[in-house]
Design a protein around this motif. Structure first.
Motif, mmCIF file in Angstrom:
data_model
loop_
_atom_site.group_PDB
_atom_site.id
_atom_site.type_symbol
_atom_site.label_atom_id
_atom_site.label_comp_id
_atom_site.label_asym_id
_atom_site.label_seq_id
_atom_site.Cartn_x
_atom_site.Cartn_y
_atom_site.Cartn_z
ATOM 1 N N ALA A 286 -46.016 -27.798 161.731
ATOM 2 C CA ALA A 286 -45.583 -26.430 162.030
ATOM 3 C C ALA A 286 -46.013 -25.468 160.923
ATOM 4 O O ALA A 286 -46.418 -24.338 161.188
ATOM 5 N N LYS A 289 -49.762 -24.787 161.114
ATOM 6 C CA LYS A 289 -50.110 -23.879 162.221
ATOM 7 C C LYS A 289 -49.342 -22.572 162.168
ATOM 8 O O LYS A 289 -49.499 -21.732 163.055
ATOM 9 N N ASN A 291 -46.365 -22.192 162.994
ATOM 10 C CA ASN A 291 -45.700 -22.162 164.294
ATOM 11 C C ASN A 291 -44.186 -22.165 164.076
ATOM 12 O O ASN A 291 -43.564 -23.204 163.888
#
Lengths: 371, 527
Positions: A286, A289, A291
């Motif tokens: 995460a 990215k 994210n």
């Protein structure tokens, strides 16, 4: 002195519901309490790390202020969610818990004094944080240290409550109750285990804040995500080491429960360890990215399972410690049908009302959460 | 405390520690209830009148309210749990098992209450008026509901009603003092709402606003305090008369604190009215004084409640020292009768020194003191027995005789001594080391009043109905002779052997009192 001779007899009142009802309530409310405590302690520790450990002081100060404003609410959350497991603990294990508390009476009593000071400290830091960050920081150090000390005393009391063989020696050496359970081999690893969990979950708290601020202030939110995510990963990695030490410090028979002797405990153990490792990889992914959804949704979901497993394992371990002295069959049971349904009804109503309160405030939709 | 559990040796007195935690808690928790209603009603009023100044003050007052109730009130409430678990584990265990669903319901209300309080506080800036008031109402109703639950269980401890027979949750909950106590406490809560409001009001600079705030606060205090006597009367009326009799003299603590409660209540009322003289210029000091006196009044009330509940911690069920008053299945051998038979050294789990045959009986006596007496007494601090022994000049023999009538002293304020004769000897041996008195010193007093004070006043009182005055023969020689064998006069009397001189002095003093106070003497007793 034979420990069986000093374990108090339970009082004549029967359990007002079947044993398992209290067991479920105990484990579930303990889970909620420990999550709230992790947010509080982890949030506090990370606020201090941000304040003094950050290479970019402005950013660190901003995170400190951000966290400082949230912490005062986490104290009542932790305390309120702690009352329920304290209640159900007394229902099932009162004879052990009251006794160990009395053996270390003064430190245990002082928990309340320390908690009050820490709580006011958190409020002070939150009120002052706009203007005098310097003093707010110092006060926050005190509050966090007090919370750590309280946690350490909880570790002392709960390990002592499952070691009746140590009670009499300690008690008669000091009937005023200035005792701890420092000779307990699992004490330090157990405390560190809770502490690291708190830092990891505190990291998730920052991730949640990042998500709430993602669109409004993306640059800052990304910093929050990175800081929180890293804290989560490092703490969880360290947790693997501390977890092994904790396991190794358990008496052999109890250790083996998680390594094949008890199927349920072993399965929970495997899920817990794999879940924790999986959560590290998920978080790492995460972060790479950037994210936030993944970090704020999937990681906590995995971690919730891990904490649930750990809570149940903790309970299995307690019962294993107490096996020579405690048998669920010792309780007479007489379900209070005239009250239990009322409790369940009010509990359900309370939970609904609680969500309605959060919803009407805008806390569930995130509409007002940015402030 | 209990022989079943270890006893926490608090040097200055476990009872005092409990009282401090409890009194500080109730002084805040009642504010948490009354103050909740105060907030919503004041907010409505301010909004209806478009009163910006009042609204501004109320916002600041909400912060004060949260810092006092949500922080100190909540933590000290948990503090009560911690403290009773440490000081009265047997009682706590009983209350938990009998009333856990009550506590669990209370916890639900508490959870809602805390959340609503915080959202009300943080919502001042964010919520539109009606919604904000809604949180205030949710808060108040939840706070009141949690008071209803706790009140039911607290009053159960004072007047356990039919629970001791049927052990039914609601029978104990809706006990005789449940409703009067609830009404009484709610009135106190409303008064405290005003008393705390006076504090933040007195900090206002704007004299006009301050004057309005002070008058508004007094509107909460004065009527609430004014109805307290009537509610108190209702409350007292529901307490068994023989229990309430404690405050009429026989039990010093109950008597003194009942007086304090009434006086301090009156002072609070007067000071509050004083605030109305120049409300716009009321100083902070006066508001703090009102709060301090009110704390004293409330503390005294709680002391009276706890004192008249003695010898019990749960009425007619469990004594303050954690022994069950009647033998019940499952009591683990910890009823008075069972301990009398088996002996403390055989019953107690938490005793290090069990050997009664050794020379050093005082060492065993020290432990018996810890097990049976320390829940209320210390040796030389709070309710220190050393002080009582010094006043009465009892030697070892007399202490032991008096231990046999412990349960009768001060209108039955204490549980009976439970244990064998050898154990009461050991306890007497220990107690006599606290204030050593020789037998000759004990017999030294020769005026009747002193003889009465030292030997009779624990159970007998100078009152027309007291058996000492109604039953003792008038004829000095006959009376003195009768006093040589007290148990034959009344089997529960201790077998005191007073020397001739003291008996005669006592008899003559009794006759003087009869004459001076016009105490009658029954025909039967005069024979």
């Amino acid at each position: 002195m034979n420990p069986l001779n000093v374990i108090p007899t339970i009082d004549p009142n029967p359990l007002p519901a079947p044993y398992w009802v209290f067991k479920v309530l105990l484990v579930v409310t303990f889970f909620l309490h420990i999550v709230a405590m992790n947010f509080l302690l982890g949030g506090g520790v990370l606020a201090l790390v941000a304040r003094w450990g950050s290479r970019k002081p402005d950013l660190g100060n901003r995170m400190f202020l951000d966290l400082a404003r949230k912490l005062p609410v986490l104290v009542p959350a932790t305390v309120t969610l702690g009352i329920a497991p304290l209640l159900f603990l007394q229902v099932l294990y009162g004879q052990f818990f009251y006794t160990s508390s009395i053996v270390m009476a003064w430190p245990w009593f002082l928990v309340l004094v320390m908690l009050t000071i820490a709580y006011y400290g958190f409020y002070y830091a939150s009120f002052r944080s706009g203007r005098q960050i310097g003093r707010a920081g110092a006060v926050m150090v005190l509050s966090v240290l007090l919370i750590l000390l309280i946690g350490f005393l909880f570790s002392n009391n709960l390990t002592l409550s499952q070691s009746p063989s140590r009670w009499a020696g300690k008690y008669f050496a000091d009937t005023a109750g200035w005792n701890l359970n420092l000779t307990e081999p699992t004490l330090i690893p157990r405390f560190l285990h809770f502490f690291l969990a708190a830092v990891a979950v505190g990291g998730l708290f920052l991730v949640f804040l990042a998500q709430a601020r993602w669109t409004a202030d993306n640059a800052y939110a990304r910093q929050l995500l990175r800081f929180g995510g890293k804290a989560f990963m490092y703490a969880t990695m360290a947790q693997v080491v501390v977890g092994i030490i904790l396991l190794a410090s358990l008496p052999r028979a109890l250790r083996m429960l998680f390594m094949g002797d008890n199927t349920a405990a072993s399965i929970l153990f495997v899920i817990g360890v794999l879940g924790a490792i999986g959560a590290i990889f998920l978080m790492s992914d995460a972060l790479r990215k950037e994210n936030v959804r993944m970090a704020a949704l999937y990681v906590p979901a995995v971690l919730a399972v891990v904490i649930a497993c750990m809570s149940i394992m903790r309970d299995i371990l307690r019962d294993a410690y107490l096996k020579p002295f405690f048998h669920p069959a010792q309780f007479a049971i007489h379900t209070q049908w005239s009250v239990l349904p009322l409790f369940l009804l009010l509990f359900l109503g309370g939970v609904i009302l609680w969500f309605v309160m959060l919803k009407r405030y805008g806390l569930l939709t995130g509409k007002r959460a940015a402030t | 405390m209990a022989m079943n559990y270890p006893v926490w040796d608090v040097t200055f007195g476990a009872g005092l520690l409990m009282a401090m935690v409890a009194i500080l808690h109730v002084f805040v928790s009642h504010f948490a209830v009354g103050g909740g209603l105060f907030l919503v009603i004041t907010e409505r009023r301010a909004r209806r009148n478009n009163d910006v100044a009042l609204l501004g003050w109320l916002k600041a007052h909400t912060r004060f309210f949260v810092l006092v109730t949500v922080v100190f009130g909540a933590i000290s409430g948990v503090g009560i749990w911690f403290t009773i678990g440490l000081i009265a584990p047997t009682a706590t265990s009983n209350l938990i098992h009998a009333y856990v669903w009550g506590w669990a319901i209370e916890w639900v209300f508490f959870f809602v209450e805390i959340t609503a309080a915080l959202l009300y506080y943080y919502g001042w800036e964010k919520l539109e008026a009606r919604l904000h008031e809604w949180y205030g109402w949710v808060y108040f109703i939840a706070a009141f509901a949690s008071m209803v639950i706790i009140n039911g269980i607290i009053t159960f401890m004072l007047t356990s009603g039919t629970w001791t027979k049927n052990h039914q949750f609601w029978k104990g909950f809706f006990n005789p003092t449940c409703f009067p106590s609830l009404a009484f406490r709610f009135a106190v809560a409303l008064a405290l709402a005003g008393i705390y409001a006076l504090i933040t009001a007195s900090l206002q600079k704007d004299a006009l606003l301050k004057g309005r705030l002070v008058r508004w606060s007094v509107c909460w205090i004065a009527p609430s305090l004014a109805v307290l006597p009537a509610l108190g009367w209702w409350y007292i009326h529901k307490i068994p008369p023989e229990v309430w009799a404690d405050v009429r003299g026989p039990m010093p603590t109950a008597t003194h604190f009942a007086l304090f409660a009434v006086v301090l209540l009156a002072v609070t009322f007067t000071l509050t009215l004083l605030a109305l003289v120049k409300p716009g210029r009321m100083p902070l000091a006066l508001s703090l004084l009102v709060a301090l006196v009110a704390l004293g009044a409330m503390g005294s009330f709680e002391f009276v409640r706890e004192a008249i509940r003695k010898p019990y911690v749960i009425a007619n069920y469990l004594y303050a020292n954690s022994l069950y008053s009647d033998t019940t299945p499952g009591d683990g051998g910890f009823s008075v009768d069972e301990v009398n038979t088996a002996g403390i050294v055989h019953s107690a789990k938490w005793i290090a020194n069990r050997d009664l045959t050794k020379k050093d009986q005082a060492a065993v006596g020290r432990e018996i003191f810890r097990l049976e007496c320390e829940s209320c007494h210390t040796t030389d601090a709070y309710r220190g027995v050393k002080h009582y022994l010094a006043l009465r000049q009892w030697d070892r023999t007399k202490i032991q005789a008096m231990l046999s009538v412990l349960g009768l002293m001060h209108n039955g304020a204490m549980p009976p001594f439970a244990g064998t004769d050898a154990e009461s000897r050991a306890l007497a041996a220990f107690l006599s080391t606290l204030h050593p008195v020789s037998a000759t010193a004990t017999a030294a007093a020769s005026d009747g009043q002193t003889v009465f004070d030292q030997n009779c006043s624990m159970c007998h009182r100078i009152s027309p109905g007291d058996t000492l005055f109604t039953k003792l023969p008038k004829d000095p020689n006959a009376a003195s002779k009768a006093l040589t064998d007290l148990p034959s006069l009344f089997p529960a009397m201790p077998d005191l052997k007073l020397p001739d001189r003291q008996r005669l002095a006592l008899v003559s003093w009794v006759n003087t009192q009869r004459k001076a106070r016009g105490f009658g003497i029954s025909a039967k007793g005069a024979n």
